[in-house]
Design a protein around this motif. Structure first.
Motif, PDB file in Angstrom:
ATOM      1  N   UNK A   1     -53.928 -23.572  32.266  1.00 23.66           N
ATOM      2  CA  UNK A   1     -53.818 -24.503  31.152  1.00 23.66           C
ATOM      3  C   UNK A   1     -55.210 -24.834  30.641  1.00 23.66           C
ATOM      4  N   UNK A   2     -55.379 -24.685  29.344  1.00 22.85           N
ATOM      5  CA  UNK A   2     -56.626 -25.026  28.687  1.00 22.85           C
ATOM      6  C   UNK A   2     -56.320 -25.505  27.288  1.00 22.85           C
ATOM      7  N   UNK A   3     -57.317 -25.512  26.440  1.00 24.12           N
ATOM      8  CA  UNK A   3     -57.086 -26.025  25.089  1.00 24.12           C
ATOM      9  C   UNK A   3     -56.100 -25.166  24.301  1.00 24.12           C
ATOM     10  N   UNK A   4     -55.908 -23.896  24.681  1.00 24.75           N
ATOM     11  CA  UNK A   4     -54.933 -23.052  23.971  1.00 24.75           C
ATOM     12  C   UNK A   4     -53.501 -23.508  24.233  1.00 24.75           C
ATOM     13  N   UNK A   5     -53.285 -24.340  25.240  1.00 28.70           N
ATOM     14  CA  UNK A   5     -51.946 -24.842  25.566  1.00 28.70           C
ATOM     15  C   UNK A   5     -51.668 -26.210  24.956  1.00 28.70           C
ATOM     16  N   UNK A   6     -52.523 -26.640  24.059  1.00 27.55           N
ATOM     17  CA  UNK A   6     -52.358 -27.944  23.427  1.00 27.55           C
ATOM     18  C   UNK A   6     -51.765 -27.791  22.027  1.00 27.55           C
ATOM     19  N   UNK A   7     -51.463 -28.909  21.404  1.00 30.79           N
ATOM     20  CA  UNK A   7     -50.862 -28.895  20.076  1.00 30.79           C
ATOM     21  C   UNK A   7     -51.732 -29.698  19.119  1.00 30.79           C
ATOM     22  N   UNK A   8     -51.565 -29.427  17.851  1.00 28.44           N
ATOM     23  CA  UNK A   8     -52.305 -30.141  16.821  1.00 28.44           C
ATOM     24  C   UNK A   8     -52.096 -31.646  16.963  1.00 28.44           C
ATOM     25  N   UNK A   9     -53.158 -32.381  16.930  1.00 26.76           N
ATOM     26  CA  UNK A   9     -53.088 -33.830  17.053  1.00 26.76           C
ATOM     27  C   UNK A   9     -53.348 -34.341  18.453  1.00 26.76           C
ATOM     28  N   UNK A  10     -53.371 -33.423  19.420  1.00 26.64           N
ATOM     29  CA  UNK A  10     -53.640 -33.825  20.800  1.00 26.64           C
ATOM     30  C   UNK A  10     -54.664 -32.885  21.449  1.00 26.64           C
TER      31      UNK A  10
ATOM     32  N   UNK B   1     -76.753 -29.916  17.061  1.00 23.98           N
ATOM     33  CA  UNK B   1     -76.381 -29.252  15.798  1.00 23.98           C
ATOM     34  C   UNK B   1     -75.777 -27.872  15.992  1.00 23.98           C
ATOM     35  N   UNK B   2     -76.314 -27.097  16.926  1.00 22.16           N
ATOM     36  CA  UNK B   2     -75.826 -25.732  17.098  1.00 22.16           C
ATOM     37  C   UNK B   2     -74.423 -25.714  17.708  1.00 22.16           C
ATOM     38  N   UNK B   3     -74.148 -26.622  18.642  1.00 20.42           N
ATOM     39  CA  UNK B   3     -72.797 -26.728  19.195  1.00 20.42           C
ATOM     40  C   UNK B   3     -71.811 -27.159  18.111  1.00 20.42           C
ATOM     41  N   UNK B   4     -72.251 -28.029  17.229  1.00 21.53           N
ATOM     42  CA  UNK B   4     -71.389 -28.447  16.119  1.00 21.53           C
ATOM     43  C   UNK B   4     -71.040 -27.261  15.234  1.00 21.53           C
ATOM     44  N   UNK B   5     -72.026 -26.393  15.006  1.00 23.55           N
ATOM     45  CA  UNK B   5     -71.792 -25.232  14.151  1.00 23.55           C
ATOM     46  C   UNK B   5     -70.804 -24.270  14.812  1.00 23.55           C
ATOM     47  N   UNK B   6     -70.928 -24.054  16.114  1.00 25.20           N
ATOM     48  CA  UNK B   6     -69.987 -23.184  16.823  1.00 25.20           C
ATOM     49  C   UNK B   6     -68.581 -23.770  16.769  1.00 25.20           C
ATOM     50  N   UNK B   7     -68.460 -25.075  16.908  1.00 18.74           N
ATOM     51  CA  UNK B   7     -67.148 -25.722  16.833  1.00 18.74           C
ATOM     52  C   UNK B   7     -66.491 -25.464  15.484  1.00 18.74           C
ATOM     53  N   UNK B   8     -67.253 -25.606  14.399  1.00 19.68           N
ATOM     54  CA  UNK B   8     -66.701 -25.366  13.061  1.00 19.68           C
ATOM     55  C   UNK B   8     -66.394 -23.884  12.869  1.00 19.68           C
ATOM     56  N   UNK B   9     -67.220 -23.014  13.456  1.00 21.15           N
ATOM     57  CA  UNK B   9     -66.959 -21.573  13.354  1.00 21.15           C
ATOM     58  C   UNK B   9     -65.569 -21.234  13.879  1.00 21.15           C
ATOM     59  N   UNK B  10     -65.233 -21.728  15.066  1.00 21.11           N
ATOM     60  CA  UNK B  10     -63.910 -21.442  15.630  1.00 21.11           C
ATOM     61  C   UNK B  10     -62.805 -22.073  14.787  1.00 21.11           C
ATOM     62  N   UNK B  11     -63.048 -23.261  14.258  1.00 25.04           N
ATOM     63  CA  UNK B  11     -62.036 -23.931  13.433  1.00 25.04           C
ATOM     64  C   UNK B  11     -61.769 -23.162  12.140  1.00 25.04           C
TER      65      UNK B  11
ATOM     66  N   UNK C   1     -54.404 -20.513  12.711  1.00 26.05           N
ATOM     67  CA  UNK C   1     -53.104 -20.759  13.325  1.00 26.05           C
ATOM     68  C   UNK C   1     -53.186 -20.874  14.840  1.00 26.05           C
ATOM     69  N   UNK C   2     -53.977 -20.047  15.463  1.00 24.92           N
ATOM     70  CA  UNK C   2     -54.060 -20.016  16.918  1.00 24.92           C
ATOM     71  C   UNK C   2     -54.785 -21.253  17.446  1.00 24.92           C
ATOM     72  N   UNK C   3     -54.396 -21.748  18.637  1.00 20.66           N
ATOM     73  CA  UNK C   3     -55.036 -22.959  19.177  1.00 20.66           C
ATOM     74  C   UNK C   3     -56.498 -22.804  19.570  1.00 20.66           C
ATOM     75  N   UNK C   4     -57.091 -21.618  19.486  1.00 22.66           N
ATOM     76  CA  UNK C   4     -58.546 -21.533  19.612  1.00 22.66           C
ATOM     77  C   UNK C   4     -59.215 -22.285  18.458  1.00 22.66           C
ATOM     78  N   UNK C   5     -58.407 -22.719  17.500  1.00 23.11           N
ATOM     79  CA  UNK C   5     -58.887 -23.491  16.346  1.00 23.11           C
ATOM     80  C   UNK C   5     -59.554 -24.797  16.769  1.00 23.11           C
ATOM     81  N   UNK C   6     -58.978 -25.491  17.761  1.00 27.64           N
ATOM     82  CA  UNK C   6     -59.528 -26.805  18.098  1.00 27.64           C
ATOM     83  C   UNK C   6     -60.461 -26.758  19.299  1.00 27.64           C
ATOM     84  N   UNK C   7     -61.369 -27.736  19.396  1.00 28.54           N
ATOM     85  CA  UNK C   7     -62.371 -27.724  20.467  1.00 28.54           C
ATOM     86  C   UNK C   7     -61.766 -28.125  21.807  1.00 28.54           C
ATOM     87  N   UNK C   8     -62.369 -27.641  22.873  1.00 29.26           N
ATOM     88  CA  UNK C   8     -61.904 -27.949  24.227  1.00 29.26           C
ATOM     89  C   UNK C   8     -61.938 -29.448  24.484  1.00 29.26           C
ATOM     90  N   UNK C   9     -62.988 -30.099  24.045  1.00 29.57           N
ATOM     91  CA  UNK C   9     -63.149 -31.525  24.320  1.00 29.57           C
ATOM     92  C   UNK C   9     -62.309 -32.387  23.377  1.00 29.57           C
TER      93      UNK C   9
END
Length: 462
Positions: A65-74, A168-178, A183-191
């Motif tokens: 279980x990781x962030x890929x097992x979560x849903x939008x909004x949580x 700043x660089x971590x922020x940029x990587x976060x937006x890159x994945x988003x 559609x895929x849950x790799x869209x949202x950040x782990x934290x």
């Protein structure tokens, strides 16, 4: 602790040279021991590896279980639950877990990724049973208390500020994945995002725990100075009474094919512009993943790599460069390259320089010297990871948890050795294309307590 790619593969040049010598012995038959695999009656997989070179061991419990097992909004549920797993049970109240491990000379921690959550204890081999008892206890008896949840959520929010908001660089990587995953849950950040953390409830955590923290969704890995047959009865006594849970729902969302380049700009306080280019690529299920792994090394590993030599040493356009690819992911992910723009240089020039290096690999294969160096670097890192009980267990646990199977670890070196220069050129052509990429640019803003930059200074960020 957050980690998208918890196994680092970076070694110094002297380490590589030493490891290349070790590889000869490894290839000649000095193979590391394979794990002894057992599946308990409740479905929990157990991997035991006997390494008697020192009287120490690592105990690791991996949950699928990781962030890929979560849903939008949580977003952030898995990471938040990782924190709460240290808040105690009825048998071992708050603080008892860490206190007992420390009292017995060990260390404990955990990490969450997109694909898994893992807990570990590194300690003397004769204290392994203590770690097993503690892990078995919190697999079924975690106490989720509102009094603990509220302050711990603030701790996680502060962690987000430190790791993402203030970087700043971590922020940029976060937006890159988003942007790359719609559609895929790799869209949202782990934290998780602040809004999701604020909306999270104790009931959300309890449901997440009940759904994913069961023996049939876990793998126990013990590596070190142990006797597998002697330890197995203890493992059965501690873990088999835990009832099997329902099978967690599978992640069935598939990211649709990207049909054109995506671009975004992130403006925030920073000292220099930053450029990142991400490409959608396959994971371990594709044989191309090994060629992509070598491609990453050719582009970014060491001062002789193509990106460093071109952008930093020859053209003097960047302060830092790199590439990132992780083949050991549950689902297809990203291959990305990046550069920190040197003061006085333009973002466009740096982006074009990154593009030229990729196009050069597409036009002609790497040299035999480049290919050999990349393979040596990758194999050296692989050998040194398995020389550590902790890293060896991580390799096995990660491969098993993402669905590849622990046997994939033993196949890795031969698959890397089989890659040809033409294979590297082919994957560069096939996957590093404009229509499949997402390009992000970090535009630095001055600190809020300073006046706006002059026109000439602003010109540097265009």
């Amino acid at each position: 602790m957050i980690s998208v790619k918890p196994i680092a593969r970076h070694t110094s040049l002297c380490t590589v040279a030493l490891a290349v010598g070790l590889l000869t012995g490894h290839a000649a038959g000095a193979a590391l021991p394979e794990p002894r695999e057992h599946v308990l009656s409740n479905g929990m997989k157990v991997l035991l590896v006997e390494v008697p070179k020192a009287p120490v061991a690592t105990v690791q419990v991996w949950y699928k279980v990781g962030s890929r097992n979560e849903v939008m909004g949580r977003a952030g549920l898995s990471h938040m639950l990782e924190h709460m797993m240290f808040k105690g049970t009825a048998k071992y109240p708050k603080g008892a877990f860490d206190r007992l491990i420390r009292k017995n000379g060990g260390i404990s921690n955990a990490f969450t990724s997109q694909d898994f959550t893992s807990y570990f204890e590194n300690l003397a081999a004769d204290r392994v049973e203590l770690a097993l008892e503690l892990e078995a206890d919190r697999m079924q008896g975690l106490s989720l208390d509102a009094k603990e949840f509220q302050p711990e959520r603030e701790v996680v929010k502060e962690e987000r500020r430190l790791r993402i908001e203030d970087d700043p660089q971590s922020s940029l990587v976060e937006v890159l994945f988003a942007q790359a995953f719609m559609s895929h849950p790799y869209h949202w950040p782990i934290i998780g995002w602040f809004s999701d953390l604020d909306a999270m409830t104790l009931e959300d955590l309890q449901r997440h725990y009940d759904t994913y923290y069961s023996p049939n969704n876990a793998t126990l890995v013990v590596v070190g100075d142990i006797k597998a047959e002697a330890l197995l009865p203890t493992i059965k006594r501690l873990f088999e009474p835990i009832p099997r849970g329902p099978n967690p729902p599978p992640v069935t969302v598939m990211e649709p094919e990207q049909r054109g380049e995506r671009r975004f700009v992130l403006k925030r306080e920073a000292q220099a512009p930053f450029v990142i280019m991400g490409y959608r690529v396959p994971n371990y299920t594709s044989e191309d993943s090994y060629a992509l792994d070598i491609l990453e090394s050719i582009l970014q590993h060491g001062k002789s790599s193509r990106l460093y030599r071109s952008l930093i040493y020859e053209q003097k356009l960047a302060l830092a460069v790199g590439a990132e690819y992780g083949l050991m992911q549950a689902d297809p992910g990203l291959f990305y390259v990046y550069a920190l723009v040197k003061p006085g240089q333009k973002v466009e020039a740096v982006e074009e320089a990154l593009n030229r290096e990729i196009k050069r690999l597409q036009a002609e294969p790497p040299t035999e010297q480049e290919l050999k160096r990349a393979k040596n670097q990758i194999e050296a890192a692989y050998i040194f990871q398995q020389d550590s009980n902790f890293r060896h267990a991580m390799l096995l646990g990660e491969a098993e948890t993402i669905g590849a199977g622990w046997q994939k670890v033993g196949q890795f070196v031969n698959r890397i050795r089989a890659v040809t220069a033409k294979d590297v050129q082919r994957v560069a052509r096939q996957y590093l294309t404009e229509d499949a990429r997402t390009v992000g640019t970090l535009i630095p803003l001055p600190p809020r307590n300073q006046q706006p930059a002059s026109a000439s200074a602003r010109q540097l960020t265009r």
